[in-house]
Design a protein around this motif. Structure first.
Motif, PDB file in Angstrom:
ATOM      1  N   GLY A 197       1.447  -1.251  -0.296  1.00 18.02           N
ATOM      2  CA  GLY A 197       0.240  -0.009  -0.063  1.00 18.02           C
ATOM      3  C   GLY A 197       0.497   1.570  -0.231  1.00 18.02           C
ATOM      4  N   VAL A 198       1.690   1.734   0.746  1.00 18.37           N
ATOM      5  CA  VAL A 198       2.829   2.213   0.336  1.00 18.37           C
ATOM      6  C   VAL A 198       3.671   2.906  -1.086  1.00 18.37           C
ATOM      7  N   THR A 199       4.050   1.549  -1.053  1.00 15.52           N
ATOM      8  CA  THR A 199       4.669   1.395  -2.391  1.00 15.52           C
ATOM      9  C   THR A 199       4.160   1.706  -4.090  1.00 15.52           C
ATOM     10  N   ASP A 200       2.963   1.085  -3.539  1.00 11.30           N
ATOM     11  CA  ASP A 200       2.249   0.426  -5.038  1.00 11.30           C
ATOM     12  C   ASP A 200       2.550  -0.496  -5.350  1.00 11.30           C
ATOM     13  N   GLY A 201       3.382  -1.855  -5.417  1.00 12.13           N
ATOM     14  CA  GLY A 201       4.092  -2.611  -5.777  1.00 12.13           C
ATOM     15  C   GLY A 201       5.032  -1.685  -6.935  1.00 12.13           C
ATOM     16  N   LYS A 202       6.279  -0.647  -6.176  1.00 14.34           N
ATOM     17  CA  LYS A 202       7.579  -0.105  -7.530  1.00 14.34           C
ATOM     18  C   LYS A 202       8.563   0.144  -6.740  1.00 14.34           C
ATOM     19  N   GLY A 203       8.326  -1.363  -6.584  1.00 18.26           N
ATOM     20  CA  GLY A 203       9.986  -1.095  -6.042  1.00 18.26           C
ATOM     21  C   GLY A 203      10.027  -1.631  -4.188  1.00 18.26           C
ATOM     22  N   VAL A 204      10.984  -1.995  -3.875  1.00 18.29           N
ATOM     23  CA  VAL A 204      10.929  -2.724  -2.319  1.00 18.29           C
ATOM     24  C   VAL A 204      10.799  -1.380  -1.802  1.00 18.29           C
ATOM     25  N   LEU A 205      10.500  -1.196  -0.202  1.00 13.50           N
ATOM     26  CA  LEU A 205      10.676   0.015   0.642  1.00 13.50           C
ATOM     27  C   LEU A 205      11.063  -0.130   0.989  1.00 13.50           C
TER      28      LEU A 205
ATOM     29  N   GLY B 177     -10.269  -8.342   6.163  1.00 10.02           N
ATOM     30  CA  GLY B 177     -10.668 -10.195   5.301  1.00 10.02           C
ATOM     31  C   GLY B 177      -9.239  -9.318   4.431  1.00 10.02           C
ATOM     32  N   LEU B 178      -8.793  -9.981   2.702  1.00 10.48           N
ATOM     33  CA  LEU B 178      -7.977  -9.555   1.993  1.00 10.48           C
ATOM     34  C   LEU B 178      -7.743  -8.453   1.752  1.00 10.48           C
ATOM     35  N   PRO B 179      -7.200  -8.030   1.139  1.00 10.99           N
ATOM     36  CA  PRO B 179      -6.912  -6.492   0.536  1.00 10.99           C
ATOM     37  C   PRO B 179      -7.499  -6.884  -1.061  1.00 10.99           C
ATOM     38  N   PRO B 180      -7.715  -5.573  -1.521  1.00  9.15           N
ATOM     39  CA  PRO B 180      -8.742  -5.952  -2.895  1.00  9.15           C
ATOM     40  C   PRO B 180      -7.618  -6.727  -4.340  1.00  9.15           C
ATOM     41  N   THR B 181      -6.329  -6.644  -4.169  1.00 11.64           N
ATOM     42  CA  THR B 181      -5.779  -7.007  -5.569  1.00 11.64           C
ATOM     43  C   THR B 181      -4.583  -8.085  -4.789  1.00 11.64           C
ATOM     44  N   PRO B 182      -3.951  -8.974  -5.620  1.00 11.92           N
ATOM     45  CA  PRO B 182      -2.945  -9.667  -4.615  1.00 11.92           C
ATOM     46  C   PRO B 182      -1.624  -8.909  -4.952  1.00 11.92           C
ATOM     47  N   ILE B 183      -0.993  -8.724  -3.723  1.00 15.27           N
ATOM     48  CA  ILE B 183       0.583  -7.945  -3.918  1.00 15.27           C
ATOM     49  C   ILE B 183       2.242  -8.417  -4.062  1.00 15.27           C
ATOM     50  N   ALA B 184       1.389  -9.000  -4.934  1.00 13.78           N
ATOM     51  CA  ALA B 184       3.161 -10.097  -6.001  1.00 13.78           C
ATOM     52  C   ALA B 184       2.528 -10.767  -6.978  1.00 13.78           C
ATOM     53  N   ASN B 185       3.336 -11.410  -8.144  1.00 10.23           N
ATOM     54  CA  ASN B 185       3.057 -12.499  -8.334  1.00 10.23           C
ATOM     55  C   ASN B 185       3.744 -14.056  -7.672  1.00 10.23           C
ATOM     56  N   PRO B 186       2.752 -14.906  -7.346  1.00 15.00           N
ATOM     57  CA  PRO B 186       3.112 -15.425  -6.167  1.00 15.00           C
ATOM     58  C   PRO B 186       3.240 -16.645  -7.361  1.00 15.00           C
ATOM     59  N   GLY B 187       4.804 -18.158  -6.651  1.00 11.16           N
ATOM     60  CA  GLY B 187       4.667 -18.676  -7.704  1.00 11.16           C
ATOM     61  C   GLY B 187       3.377 -20.174  -7.724  1.00 11.16           C
ATOM     62  N   ARG B 188       4.393 -21.367  -7.878  1.00  8.18           N
ATOM     63  CA  ARG B 188       3.058 -22.610  -8.764  1.00  8.18           C
ATOM     64  C   ARG B 188       2.813 -23.089  -6.683  1.00  8.18           C
ATOM     65  N   ALA B 189       4.178 -22.893  -6.378  1.00  6.50           N
ATOM     66  CA  ALA B 189       4.210 -23.535  -4.010  1.00  6.50           C
ATOM     67  C   ALA B 189       2.853 -22.744  -3.315  1.00  6.50           C
ATOM     68  N   SER B 190       3.511 -21.377  -3.710  1.00  3.32           N
ATOM     69  CA  SER B 190       2.381 -20.226  -3.489  1.00  3.32           C
ATOM     70  C   SER B 190       0.630 -20.252  -3.545  1.00  3.32           C
ATOM     71  N   ILE B 191       0.558 -20.923  -4.466  1.00  2.00           N
ATOM     72  CA  ILE B 191      -0.500 -20.310  -5.253  1.00  2.00           C
ATOM     73  C   ILE B 191      -1.241 -21.937  -4.611  1.00  2.00           C
ATOM     74  N   GLU B 192      -0.606 -23.108  -4.641  1.00  2.00           N
ATOM     75  CA  GLU B 192      -1.201 -24.475  -3.805  1.00  2.00           C
ATOM     76  C   GLU B 192      -1.442 -24.418  -2.661  1.00  2.00           C
ATOM     77  N   ALA B 193      -0.570 -24.054  -1.430  1.00  2.00           N
ATOM     78  CA  ALA B 193      -0.233 -23.691  -0.308  1.00  2.00           C
ATOM     79  C   ALA B 193      -1.854 -22.782   0.095  1.00  2.00           C
ATOM     80  N   ALA B 194      -2.142 -21.949  -1.029  1.00  2.00           N
ATOM     81  CA  ALA B 194      -2.938 -21.357  -0.718  1.00  2.00           C
ATOM     82  C   ALA B 194      -4.419 -21.866  -0.295  1.00  2.00           C
ATOM     83  N   VAL B 195      -4.443 -22.633  -1.400  1.00  2.00           N
ATOM     84  CA  VAL B 195      -5.784 -23.655  -1.546  1.00  2.00           C
ATOM     85  C   VAL B 195      -6.087 -24.969  -0.861  1.00  2.00           C
ATOM     86  N   ASN B 196      -4.534 -25.415  -0.684  1.00  2.28           N
ATOM     87  CA  ASN B 196      -4.973 -26.806  -0.098  1.00  2.28           C
ATOM     88  C   ASN B 196      -3.290 -26.750   1.469  1.00  2.28           C
ATOM     89  N   PRO B 197      -4.248 -25.393   2.670  1.00  2.00           N
ATOM     90  CA  PRO B 197      -3.153 -25.451   3.757  1.00  2.00           C
ATOM     91  C   PRO B 197      -2.909 -26.211   4.664  1.00  2.00           C
TER      92      PRO B 197
END
Length: 384
Positions: free
Chosen positions: A291-299, A321-341
C-alpha cells in the motif's frame, strides 16, 4: 570347362555376398556402437549447413571415426533434411546414431553460450554463461545490472552469435510493475507494454528470441499463471474461507511475501485461513508495504508507526479480510498452499532469527506468540 567356370562364378558370388553381409554388419555396429569421443564436446550446427559438413566437423573433433558412414546412416534413416541449427552437447562415447538424433530432433540448444535476464525482487541482472562440456556445468563469463552498470564487451559479442540462447528468469514474489520496468531495459526485446494486473504473471524461466515483442512474452507469462491457478482451484480443499480463484491468488501472494522457506508455505497459509475463518484481521506487513509502494520496488526500510496506523485498502492491521488485489506474483507452490493449507490451529508466527532462511516460529495462542516476539526482539537488540 563350362562346368568349372560356373563353379568358380558361384563360389565368387557366395564370397561376395558373404563379404557384403559382413560389411553391412560392420557398418551397423560402427553406426550404433560407442564412438571414440573421450570427452564431451559442444557441437555447433550453423544455420544453412548440411549433414556432410557436420559429419566432417565431428570427424575433425574426434567424435566419429568414419564421417562418411554417419552421413550414409543419416540418409538411410531419412534424417538428412531434418538437421537443426544450434549448439548441442555430444556426450562422451556417443554413437553415430545418437549424434544424428541429437542434431535432428530440434528443441533448444543444449550447450554453448546462454544469456539469462534475471528479474528479482530486490534487483535485476544480466548473466552471460557458457557450458563447459567436460564438466556439464555452466561457467559465468559476465554479470551486470542492465540499468546501471557498463555493458561488458562479452555481452555484445555473444548477442551476435547465432547459437546464443536467451532466457528471462522471473523470481517468485516480484510485482508486475517490476517486471515491466526490467523488461523495458532489455535491448533484445521490442515494443511497449502496459503493466498487467498484479498476480497474473507466472514466475518461471522463459525462452526468448532477439527481436521478440515484450507483449508476447507478457502474454505467455499470463497464460502460464492462468493455467496454474485453474489447476490449483480445481483441486482446492473443501470449506475454504475464500470464494473465488481471484481471492486465492490474493492469499497466495501474501504467503509468497511472508516466507522464503518452501516447507513453511502450507503452514503460513493455515495461519491466514484460520484468521479469515475466525474473523481475525490478517495483520501482515507485506500488504501494508504494498500500500505504501504501490508495488513499485522495495520499501528499503522498516514500516513507520504512521503507516501501520493509516487506513488504506492494503493495511490489514486496519481492514477486515483480504486486500483488494494480490501484492505480488506468487509462484505455483504458494498458489497451491493457499488452496490446500496445512491443518493447524495456529494463528500467529514471527521470524525465528534475523536470517529469513531460518523461517518462523508458530503459535496457537497470543501468550505463546508474545513470548516468541520477545525472543526475536532480544536477537534484534543483540545484533545492534
Amino acid at each position: 570347362m563350362w562346368r568349372h567356370i560356373a563353379s568358380n562364378a558361384l563360389t565368387f558370388l557366395v564370397v561376395a555376398v558373404f563379404l557384403a553381409g559382413g560389411a553391412l554388419i560392420w557398418a551397423q555396429n560402427q553406426y550404433s556402437g560407442p564412438g571414440p569421443l573421450a570427452e564431451a564436446i559442444c557441437l555447433e550446427v550453423p544455420r544453412g549447413t548440411n549433414i556432410a559438413r557436420v559429419s566432417r566437423d565431428l570427424g575433425e573433433q574426434g567424435a566419429v571415426s568414419h564421417p562418411v558412414l554417419l552421413r550414409l546412416g543419416a540418409d538411410y534413416a531419412d534424417k538428412t533434411d531434418q538437421l537443426k541449427a544450434g549448439s548441442y552437447l555430444v556426450p562422451e562415447g556417443a554413437s553415430m546414431r545418437e549424434i544424428v538424433d541429437i542434431v535432428t530432433r530440434g528443441g533448444a540448444s543444449t550447450c554453448g553460450t546462454e544469456v539469462i535476464y534475471r528479474i528479482g525482487v530486490a534487483n535485476a541482472s544480466v548473466v552471460v554463461r557458457e557450458l563447459d562440456p567436460a564438466t556439464g556445468r555452466y561457467e559465468e563469463r559476465a554479470s551486470f545490472d542492465p540499468a546501471g552498470e557498463e555493458t561488458p564487451e562479452v555481452y555484445a559479442e555473444v548477442k551476435q552469435q547465432a547459437d546464443t540462447r536467451f532466457r528471462v528468469a522471473l523470481a517468485e514474489g516480484v510485482t508486475s510493475w517490476q517486471v515491466v520496468q526490467e523488461l523495458g531495459q532489455l535491448d533484445v526485446l521490442t515494443g511497449e507494454v502496459e503493466v498487467p494486473a498484479e498476480g497474473t504473471l507466472a514466475p518461471d524461466s522463459y525462452e526468448i528470441s532477439p527481436g521478440a515483442e515484450r507483449a508476447e512474452l507478457i502474454g505467455r507469462m499470463q497464460a502460464a499463471q492462468q493455467a496454474i491457478l485453474a489447476e490449483a482451484w480445481a483441486n482446492r480443499a473443501d470449506d475454504l474461507p475464500i470464494d473465488t480463484p481471484e481471492e486465492a491468488m490474493i492469499l497466495a501472494s501474501i504467503i509468497e511475501k511472508e516466507t522464503a522457506v518452501p516447507e513453511e508455505r502450507q503452514r503460513v497459509a493455515s495461519v491466514f485461513v484460520n484468521r479469515l475463518e475466525q474473523g481475525v484481521r490478517l495483520q501482515t506487513d507485506p500488504t501494508v508495504i504494498y500500500g505504501v509502494t504501490d508495488g513499485k520496488g522495495v520499501l528499503g526500510r522498516g514500516l513507520r508507526r504512521s503507516e501501520l496506523d493509516r487506513e488504506t485498502p492494503y493495511n490489514t492491521y486496519r481492514i477486515d479480510g483480504l486486500p483488494p488485489t494480490p501484492i505480488a506474483n506468487p509462484g505455483r507452490a504458494s498458489i497451491e498452499a493457499a488452496v490446500n493449507p496445512a491443518d493447524t490451529d495456529e494463528l500467529y508466527f514471527v521470524a525465528r532469527s534475523l536470517d529469513p532462511a531460518d523461517g518462523h516460529v508458530f503459535a496457537e495462542t497470543l501468550a505463546e506468540h508474545n513470548e516468541n516476539v520477545a525472543a526475536y526482539r532480544r536477537l534484534e537488540r543483540a545484533s545492534q
